[in-house]
Design an enzyme around this catalytic site. Structure first.
Site, short mmCIF file in Angstrom:
data_model
loop_
_atom_site.label_atom_id
_atom_site.label_comp_id
_atom_site.label_asym_id
_atom_site.label_seq_id
_atom_site.Cartn_x
_atom_site.Cartn_y
_atom_site.Cartn_z
N CYS A 120 0.87 -1.18 0.00
CA CYS A 120 0.00 0.00 0.00
C CYS A 120 0.91 1.23 0.00
O CYS A 120 2.10 1.12 0.24
CB CYS A 120 -0.86 0.06 1.24
SG CYS A 120 -1.82 -1.42 1.52
N TRP A 129 -3.74 -1.61 -1.23
CA TRP A 129 -3.62 -2.83 -2.04
C TRP A 129 -4.05 -3.94 -1.10
O TRP A 129 -3.31 -4.31 -0.19
CB TRP A 129 -2.17 -3.01 -2.49
CG TRP A 129 -1.96 -4.25 -3.28
CD1 TRP A 129 -1.45 -5.43 -2.83
CD2 TRP A 129 -2.22 -4.44 -4.66
NE1 TRP A 129 -1.39 -6.33 -3.84
CE2 TRP A 129 -1.86 -5.76 -4.98
CE3 TRP A 129 -2.74 -3.62 -5.67
CZ2 TRP A 129 -1.99 -6.29 -6.26
CZ3 TRP A 129 -2.87 -4.15 -6.95
CH2 TRP A 129 -2.48 -5.46 -7.23
N ASN A 139 0.94 -0.16 6.06
CA ASN A 139 1.34 -0.93 4.89
C ASN A 139 2.11 -2.13 5.38
O ASN A 139 3.06 -1.97 6.16
CB ASN A 139 2.23 -0.06 3.98
CG ASN A 139 2.91 -0.88 2.90
OD1 ASN A 139 2.36 -1.85 2.41
ND2 ASN A 139 4.12 -0.48 2.54
N LYS A 146 11.48 -14.79 -20.02
CA LYS A 146 11.81 -13.41 -19.62
C LYS A 146 12.73 -12.80 -20.66
O LYS A 146 12.56 -11.66 -21.07
CB LYS A 146 12.52 -13.47 -18.25
CG LYS A 146 12.28 -12.36 -17.35
CD LYS A 146 11.00 -12.43 -16.55
CE LYS A 146 9.78 -12.86 -17.28
NZ LYS A 146 8.62 -13.11 -16.51
N GLU A 202 10.93 -12.11 -24.18
CA GLU A 202 9.84 -11.13 -24.22
C GLU A 202 10.32 -9.68 -24.11
O GLU A 202 9.69 -8.79 -24.64
CB GLU A 202 8.75 -11.43 -23.18
CG GLU A 202 9.12 -11.15 -21.76
CD GLU A 202 7.96 -11.36 -20.79
OE1 GLU A 202 6.83 -10.99 -21.10
OE2 GLU A 202 8.22 -11.87 -19.68
N LYS A 244 -0.03 -6.38 -19.66
CA LYS A 244 0.15 -6.90 -18.31
C LYS A 244 -0.91 -7.94 -17.97
O LYS A 244 -0.64 -8.92 -17.31
CB LYS A 244 0.10 -5.74 -17.31
CG LYS A 244 0.43 -6.13 -15.89
CD LYS A 244 1.91 -6.48 -15.73
CE LYS A 244 2.25 -7.14 -14.43
NZ LYS A 244 3.47 -7.93 -14.52
#
Ligand code: F6R
Length: 580
Positions: free
Chosen positions: A2, A75, A101, A459, A462, A575
């Protein structure tokens, strides 16, 4: 993860905080809230579920007058996004108000203790218990002592900013979640990162682990958890606000690779009890996932089969419908960072229709997958902005390991990862400079590191736009060896376990054909037979994947940067892939 922020000075606190939350939104955006101490000394709170822009349409934050306040952008971890679960949280009387957080690991037991004492809770969050503990200790101690005592009860991770009615102070605490104090002229700030404060000051004190601070308009004092004062030096930060949003890193991916030292720890704290019961009940387990999450699924298979002797099938999400036979005897474990991947959602709907039970592992609270699943495990990695999954992959691994070995504490890996990144960074960069002109790069592995070879290749391709392909070392002679000629790069994952001798054999096969071989290994000797080696130290053989993926993430990242590509936004990719 957060974003939290605090302000004390002469400006209108709600204005400074509102602007600050915008800068922190990358850390979480499912609810927002601000609390301000008004002119009468009373605390006013405004909050709601949703992103800042949405909430700002419903709630007039700027209506709140006052020059001392705190803010939060959430979050979700404990409790879904809702008005009640949005921060700030308060004690029973609304006199102690705070933002948090992190994850309080022992919150269930602390909550029970407080309930027995008559405390009433308004949210499902772990954070709220902290306010109630302060309230409890305030009965016999002054505010600083009450805050300190409450903080000492917490296990897990926290960055906390607290205000108390009648006090012109911010009370801060930090452990395993970032918190930085900003020094202005006649005004002070604190926040999860530098971004929201840079407009006002360049002088900061990043708080240390297990540290408490009391911030007033003209300065701050720092203490250890026993209440002993510590002297601290301010540092000067020269970043632009844009740089600061990425924490001073050139790309989110670089930042997220580093953040693994926090995120892995958070993910090892996930409560897997209910999910573990489910796993015990089923003999037939199908794992469904795509891309990087599929590689985490392969790790699950390895651990469950090899270590727990439990049979598991792992199926690529988009293929599941065509090959799988789910029924009511099947437990489906669906892994998806975003929780929105259409291929995965369709596959689990199919499985559910055939009576299967669904356990989801995801990073996003309230995402579509959680609405279909019977049970969900959140990995608590915090938002990942870079398109290429890095910290969410290691968090998926952490959750999978915890599910396989609920009694074991592997969290030290997170600290090792922090050291490892620093140790190998330069070497990874040097290797990337050699790889950047390659047409194709091969990744080979065996056993526990095979899924890591797959992930390394994904990874790499891409974000570098160079072809990368992973093979089991033993497969080379069945085809791919014909592609090996002078200078073709082969990245070999060589761990010192039962596969070691065989991997050396594979390296010799490609060396004999002129390959440029890079070893990722925990064996010092390998250096003699390869061209380049990154040696990692791994304390437990079971944990190789965490140590071996880090160099591969760094090599992919630096190759991308060397080629002038923005690794955060590789072409043609998104994403979260919400189309089949
Ligand atoms: C690669 C990557 C993708 C995702 C895949 C599944 O770096 O991020 O391969 O892993 O699109 O996404 P989730 O996990 O959101 O289902």
């Amino acid at each position: 993860m957060c974003g939290i922020i605090g302000y004390i000075g002469d400006k209108k606190a709600s204005e400074v905080i509102l602007e600050g939350i915008k800068a922190l939104e990358y850390r979480g955006y499912d609810s927002v809230g601000i609390a301000v101490i008004g002119e009468d000394g009373k605390i006013i709170i405004k909050k709601d579920r949703g992103m800042l822009d949405e909430v700002s349409k419903k709630v007039d934050f700027l209506e709140m007058d006052g020059t001392l306040g705190i803010g939060h952008t959430r979050w979700a971890t404990h409790g879904p996004p809702s008005f009640e679960n949005a921060h700030p949280h308060t004690d029973c009387e609304g006199k102690v108000v705070l933002v948090h957080n992190g994850v309080i690991e022992n919150y269930l037991e602390l909550r029970e203790e407080l309930m027995a004492k008559g405390h009433k809770f308004s949210s499902e969050t772990d954070s709220e218990i902290v306010a109630h503990f302060i309230e409890e200790y305030r009965k016999n101690s002054e505010n600083f002592e009450a805050f300190r005592k409450a903080i000492n009860r917490l296990k897990g991770s926290y960055a906390i900013v607290c205000i108390i009615e009648g006090e012109k102070k911010l009370f801060l605490a930090r452990r395993n979640s970032p918190l930085i104090v900003g020094f202005g002229k006649g005004e002070m700030f604190c926040a999860s990162d530098f971004t929201p404060m840079l407009k006002y000051t360049k002088k900061f004190v990043p708080m240390d682990e297990e540290e408490i601070a009391v911030v007033e308009k003209d300065g701050a004092r720092f203490f250890n958890l026993r209440g002993n004062e510590r002297k601290k030096k301010t540092i000067e930060i020269k970043w632009s606000a844009e740089e600061a949003e990425r924490g001073g890193y050139p790309h989110y991916m670089a930042k997220e690779i580093e953040e693994q030292k926090y995120s892995i720890k958070e993910s090892f704290m996930v409560d897997v009890r209910k999910a573990g019961e489910l796993v015990k009940k089923y003999e037939k387990i199908d794992v469904i996932a795509a891309g990087t999450s599929h590689h985490a699924g392969l790790m699950l298979k390895y651990l469950f089969q090899k270590e727990l002797k439990k049979k598991v099938d792992v199926v690529i999400a988009s293929e599941y419908r065509y090959v799988a036979l789910p029924d009511k005897e099947t437990l489906v474990i669906a892994i998806s960072q975003s929780g929105e991947t259409a291929d995965t959602l369709q596959a689990i709907k199919f499985a559910k229709k055939h009576g299967a039970k669904i356990l989801a592992i995801t990073n996003v609270v309230g995402s579509s997958i959680t609405r279909i699943a019977d049970e969900t495990l959140y990995m608590n990695a915090g938002p990942e902005i870079g398109v290429a999954a890095t910290k969410t992959f290691t968090s998926q691994l952490a959750v999978v390991y915890k599910l396989a070995f609920p009694e074991r504490d592997f969290s030290y890996v997170a600290d090792d990862v922090a050291g490892l990144i620093e140790k190998i960074r330069e070497k990874a960069e040097e290797i990337s400079r050699k790889l950047k002109f390659a047409k194709s790069v091969f990744f080979i592995g065996r056993g526990i590191c095979m899924p890591i070879a797959y992930e390394g290749a994904l990874k790499f391709k891409e974000i570098s736009y160079i072809h990368g392909e992973a093979y089991a070392g033993g497969e080379l002679k069945h085809g791919p060896l014909s592609l090996i000629e002078k200078g073709v790069p082969v990245i070999a994952l060589v761990q010192k376990d039962e596969t070691y001798e065989k991997m050396i054999g594979s390296i010799k096969e490609v060396k004999a054909r002129g390959a440029y071989v890079v070893a990722i290994t925990d064996s010092e000797e390998i250096g003699n037979i390869v061209d380049d080696a990154i040696v990692v130290e791994c304390k437990e053989k079971l944990l190789y994947p965490f140590y071996f993926i880090i160099p591969l993430q760094l090599i992919a990242y630096y190759t991308s940067v060397e080629r002038g590509i923005n690794p955060d936004k590789p072409r043609n990719l998104a994403k979260s892939v919400t189309v089949e």
